[in-house]
Design a protein around this motif. Structure first.
Motif, PDB file in Angstrom:
ATOM      1  N   SER A  43      39.494  63.630 -17.545  1.00 35.08           N
ATOM      2  CA  SER A  43      39.071  64.443 -18.688  1.00 35.08           C
ATOM      3  C   SER A  43      38.731  63.510 -19.840  1.00 35.08           C
ATOM      4  CB  SER A  43      40.170  65.427 -19.100  1.00 35.08           C
ATOM      5  OG  SER A  43      41.279  64.738 -19.642  1.00 35.08           O
ATOM      6  N   ILE A  44      37.760  63.923 -20.664  1.00 35.02           N
ATOM      7  CA  ILE A  44      37.372  63.138 -21.834  1.00 35.02           C
ATOM      8  C   ILE A  44      37.250  64.088 -23.013  1.00 35.02           C
ATOM      9  CG2 ILE A  44      35.620  61.648 -22.878  1.00 35.02           C
ATOM     10  CD1 ILE A  44      34.930  60.627 -20.091  1.00 35.02           C
ATOM     11  N   GLU A  45      37.927  63.738 -24.093  1.00 37.04           N
ATOM     12  CA  GLU A  45      37.893  64.534 -25.313  1.00 37.04           C
ATOM     13  C   GLU A  45      37.434  63.650 -26.472  1.00 37.04           C
ATOM     14  OE1 GLU A  45      41.894  65.857 -25.842  1.00 37.04           O
ATOM     15  OE2 GLU A  45      41.843  67.190 -24.110  1.00 37.04           O
ATOM     16  N   ALA A  46      36.821  64.264 -27.470  1.00 36.56           N
ATOM     17  CA  ALA A  46      36.385  63.549 -28.666  1.00 36.56           C
ATOM     18  C   ALA A  46      37.255  63.962 -29.840  1.00 36.56           C
ATOM     19  CB  ALA A  46      34.928  63.870 -28.970  1.00 36.56           C
ATOM     20  N   HIS A  47      37.556  62.984 -30.692  1.00 36.69           N
ATOM     21  CA  HIS A  47      38.321  63.263 -31.906  1.00 36.69           C
ATOM     22  C   HIS A  47      38.088  62.139 -32.911  1.00 36.69           C
ATOM     23  CE1 HIS A  47      41.338  60.343 -30.397  1.00 36.69           C
ATOM     24  NE2 HIS A  47      40.991  60.851 -29.237  1.00 36.69           N
ATOM     25  N   SER A  48      37.677  62.487 -34.102  1.00 37.09           N
ATOM     26  CA  SER A  48      37.489  61.531 -35.198  1.00 37.09           C
ATOM     27  C   SER A  48      36.603  60.344 -34.832  1.00 37.09           C
ATOM     28  CB  SER A  48      38.850  61.023 -35.701  1.00 37.09           C
ATOM     29  OG  SER A  48      39.654  62.091 -36.122  1.00 37.09           O
ATOM     30  N   GLY A  49      35.560  60.577 -34.066  1.00 37.52           N
ATOM     31  CA  GLY A  49      34.646  59.498 -33.691  1.00 37.52           C
ATOM     32  C   GLY A  49      35.141  58.625 -32.555  1.00 37.52           C
ATOM     33  N   ILE A  50      36.276  58.976 -31.989  1.00 38.94           N
ATOM     34  CA  ILE A  50      36.859  58.237 -30.863  1.00 38.94           C
ATOM     35  C   ILE A  50      36.920  59.188 -29.680  1.00 38.94           C
ATOM     36  CG2 ILE A  50      38.976  57.147 -29.993  1.00 38.94           C
ATOM     37  CD1 ILE A  50      39.508  56.196 -32.825  1.00 38.94           C
ATOM     38  N   TYR A  51      36.750  58.638 -28.495  1.00 39.24           N
ATOM     39  CA  TYR A  51      36.860  59.413 -27.267  1.00 39.24           C
ATOM     40  C   TYR A  51      38.129  58.990 -26.543  1.00 39.24           C
ATOM     41  CZ  TYR A  51      31.978  60.254 -28.302  1.00 39.24           C
ATOM     42  OH  TYR A  51      30.817  60.610 -28.924  1.00 39.24           O
ATOM     43  N   THR A  52      38.761  59.943 -25.872  1.00 37.58           N
ATOM     44  CA  THR A  52      39.942  59.632 -25.068  1.00 37.58           C
ATOM     45  C   THR A  52      39.735  60.164 -23.660  1.00 37.58           C
ATOM     46  OG1 THR A  52      41.403  59.676 -26.989  1.00 37.58           O
ATOM     47  CG2 THR A  52      42.443  59.883 -24.834  1.00 37.58           C
ATOM     48  N   LEU A  53      39.780  59.255 -22.710  1.00 34.55           N
ATOM     49  CA  LEU A  53      39.684  59.578 -21.286  1.00 34.55           C
ATOM     50  C   LEU A  53      41.107  59.585 -20.746  1.00 34.55           C
ATOM     51  CD1 LEU A  53      37.379  58.077 -18.616  1.00 34.55           C
ATOM     52  CD2 LEU A  53      39.832  57.856 -18.332  1.00 34.55           C
ATOM     53  N   LYS A  54      41.430  60.602 -19.949  1.00 31.73           N
ATOM     54  CA  LYS A  54      42.760  60.678 -19.337  1.00 31.73           C
ATOM     55  C   LYS A  54      42.622  60.957 -17.848  1.00 31.73           C
ATOM     56  CE  LYS A  54      45.064  62.477 -23.440  1.00 31.73           C
ATOM     57  NZ  LYS A  54      45.783  63.612 -24.013  1.00 31.73           N
TER      58      LYS A  54
ATOM     59  N   ASP B  96      46.309  57.104 -16.720  1.00 33.16           N
ATOM     60  CA  ASP B  96      45.453  56.210 -17.501  1.00 33.16           C
ATOM     61  C   ASP B  96      45.090  56.963 -18.762  1.00 33.16           C
ATOM     62  OD1 ASP B  96      44.594  53.705 -15.993  1.00 33.16           O
ATOM     63  OD2 ASP B  96      44.184  55.235 -14.489  1.00 33.16           O
ATOM     64  N   LYS B  97      45.146  56.279 -19.882  1.00 35.76           N
ATOM     65  CA  LYS B  97      44.673  56.854 -21.142  1.00 35.76           C
ATOM     66  C   LYS B  97      43.821  55.780 -21.806  1.00 35.76           C
ATOM     67  CE  LYS B  97      46.094  58.729 -25.577  1.00 35.76           C
ATOM     68  NZ  LYS B  97      47.218  58.928 -26.498  1.00 35.76           N
TER      69      LYS B  97
ATOM     70  N   LYS C 253      29.790  59.052 -20.878  1.00 28.54           N
ATOM     71  CA  LYS C 253      30.787  59.971 -20.309  1.00 28.54           C
ATOM     72  C   LYS C 253      30.610  60.090 -18.800  1.00 28.54           C
ATOM     73  CE  LYS C 253      32.597  64.662 -20.727  1.00 28.54           C
ATOM     74  NZ  LYS C 253      32.496  65.943 -21.443  1.00 28.54           N
ATOM     75  N   ASN C 254      29.370  60.237 -18.353  1.00 34.44           N
ATOM     76  CA  ASN C 254      29.104  60.345 -16.915  1.00 34.44           C
ATOM     77  C   ASN C 254      29.480  59.066 -16.176  1.00 34.44           C
ATOM     78  OD1 ASN C 254      28.135  62.942 -17.239  1.00 34.44           O
ATOM     79  ND2 ASN C 254      26.010  62.290 -17.410  1.00 34.44           N
ATOM     80  N   LYS C 255      29.159  57.910 -16.760  1.00 34.43           N
ATOM     81  CA  LYS C 255      29.457  56.622 -16.112  1.00 34.43           C
ATOM     82  C   LYS C 255      30.967  56.415 -16.008  1.00 34.43           C
ATOM     83  CE  LYS C 255      27.077  53.512 -14.753  1.00 34.43           C
ATOM     84  NZ  LYS C 255      26.656  53.252 -13.367  1.00 34.43           N
ATOM     85  N   LEU C 256      31.695  56.680 -17.080  1.00 34.37           N
ATOM     86  CA  LEU C 256      33.152  56.507 -17.033  1.00 34.37           C
ATOM     87  C   LEU C 256      33.806  57.497 -16.074  1.00 34.37           C
ATOM     88  CD1 LEU C 256      34.017  55.764 -20.766  1.00 34.37           C
ATOM     89  CD2 LEU C 256      34.101  54.184 -18.826  1.00 34.37           C
ATOM     90  N   THR C 257      33.318  58.728 -16.045  1.00 36.03           N
ATOM     91  CA  THR C 257      33.845  59.712 -15.095  1.00 36.03           C
ATOM     92  C   THR C 257      33.603  59.229 -13.670  1.00 36.03           C
ATOM     93  OG1 THR C 257      33.516  61.517 -16.666  1.00 36.03           O
ATOM     94  CG2 THR C 257      33.708  62.118 -14.338  1.00 36.03           C
ATOM     95  N   GLN C 258      32.422  58.699 -13.410  1.00 33.07           N
ATOM     96  CA  GLN C 258      32.092  58.169 -12.081  1.00 33.07           C
ATOM     97  C   GLN C 258      33.026  57.008 -11.712  1.00 33.07           C
ATOM     98  OE1 GLN C 258      28.493  55.801 -11.978  1.00 33.07           O
ATOM     99  NE2 GLN C 258      27.995  56.536  -9.931  1.00 33.07           N
ATOM    100  N   ILE C 259      33.255  56.096 -12.631  1.00 32.59           N
ATOM    101  CA  ILE C 259      34.106  54.927 -12.365  1.00 32.59           C
ATOM    102  C   ILE C 259      35.537  55.364 -12.070  1.00 32.59           C
ATOM    103  CG2 ILE C 259      35.177  52.892 -13.427  1.00 32.59           C
ATOM    104  CD1 ILE C 259      32.441  52.565 -14.958  1.00 32.59           C
ATOM    105  N   PHE C 260      36.095  56.252 -12.891  1.00 34.66           N
ATOM    106  CA  PHE C 260      37.485  56.656 -12.692  1.00 34.66           C
ATOM    107  C   PHE C 260      37.646  57.607 -11.506  1.00 34.66           C
ATOM    108  CE2 PHE C 260      38.039  54.509 -16.651  1.00 34.66           C
ATOM    109  CZ  PHE C 260      39.347  54.048 -16.608  1.00 34.66           C
ATOM    110  N   THR C 261      36.623  58.349 -11.147  1.00 37.96           N
ATOM    111  CA  THR C 261      36.659  59.165  -9.932  1.00 37.96           C
ATOM    112  C   THR C 261      36.652  58.257  -8.702  1.00 37.96           C
ATOM    113  OG1 THR C 261      35.586  61.012 -11.036  1.00 37.96           O
ATOM    114  CG2 THR C 261      35.466  60.983  -8.627  1.00 37.96           C
ATOM    115  N   TYR C 262      35.847  57.201  -8.744  1.00 36.31           N
ATOM    116  CA  TYR C 262      35.824  56.216  -7.655  1.00 36.31           C
ATOM    117  C   TYR C 262      37.206  55.578  -7.520  1.00 36.31           C
ATOM    118  CZ  TYR C 262      34.693  52.008  -5.008  1.00 36.31           C
ATOM    119  OH  TYR C 262      34.690  51.000  -4.074  1.00 36.31           O
TER     120      TYR C 262
END
Length: 159
Positions: free
Chosen positions: A3-14, A118-119, A139-148
């Protein structure tokens, strides 16, 4: 899974994953930077350039070359900033493609196996342009990397 969320100009992938292994085995695997090659998609041509890395320790600098897109080769420098043996470690980008990259790796042994989280908190360069390309490319690239990574870890530590 990812999952990826946005907050205050920063993104957090979990991510969250239950692995069929014990804490000792998992820690040995993840605390060796050399194993990053095994859990990174092959097409990214991931290569550690700072030499064969020893087990991580606070202050350790690791340099990489990676190809996020065909024909583009990028250098990346990270530092292991925090390590609590068999609980968590943190790597932070010192130089690379992000304005900020802070990656927490957290481990907990449970009755069902090893729970791993992972956070990743990150910020893109280029202000508004960076925010515009995030949903389309990053977002798509990071999702692909962490799904792999999830898939490979399932194969390395099968149920």
């Amino acid at each position: 899974m990812v999952s990826i969320e946005a907050h205050s100009g920063i993104y957090t992938l979990k991510t969250e994953q239950l692995l069929n292994t014990d804490l000792e085995t998992a820690w040995e695997f993840f605390s060796s930077p050399n194993n990053l090659v095994k859990i990174t998609p092959k097409h990214m041509a991931f290569e550690i350039t700072s030499g064969k890395a020893k087990a991580m320790y606070p202050g350790q600098i690791i340099t990489y070359k990676v190809s996020p897109f065909p024909g583009i080769r990028a250098s990346w420098v990270t530092e292991i900033t925090h390590v609590k043996d068999r609980e968590f470690f943190v790597d932070e980008q010192r130089f690379g493609p992000y304005s900020m990259w802070h990656h927490e790796h957290i481990f907990e042994e449970t009755e069902k196996g090893l729970m791993m989280w992972d956070k990743v908190s990150y910020k893109l360069p280029f202000g508004v342009l960076g925010r515009m390309i995030h949903p389309v490319i990053v977002k798509n690239k990071l999702t692909q990397i962490f799904t792999y990574r999830y898939k490979i870890l399932e194969e390395l530590f099968p149920a």
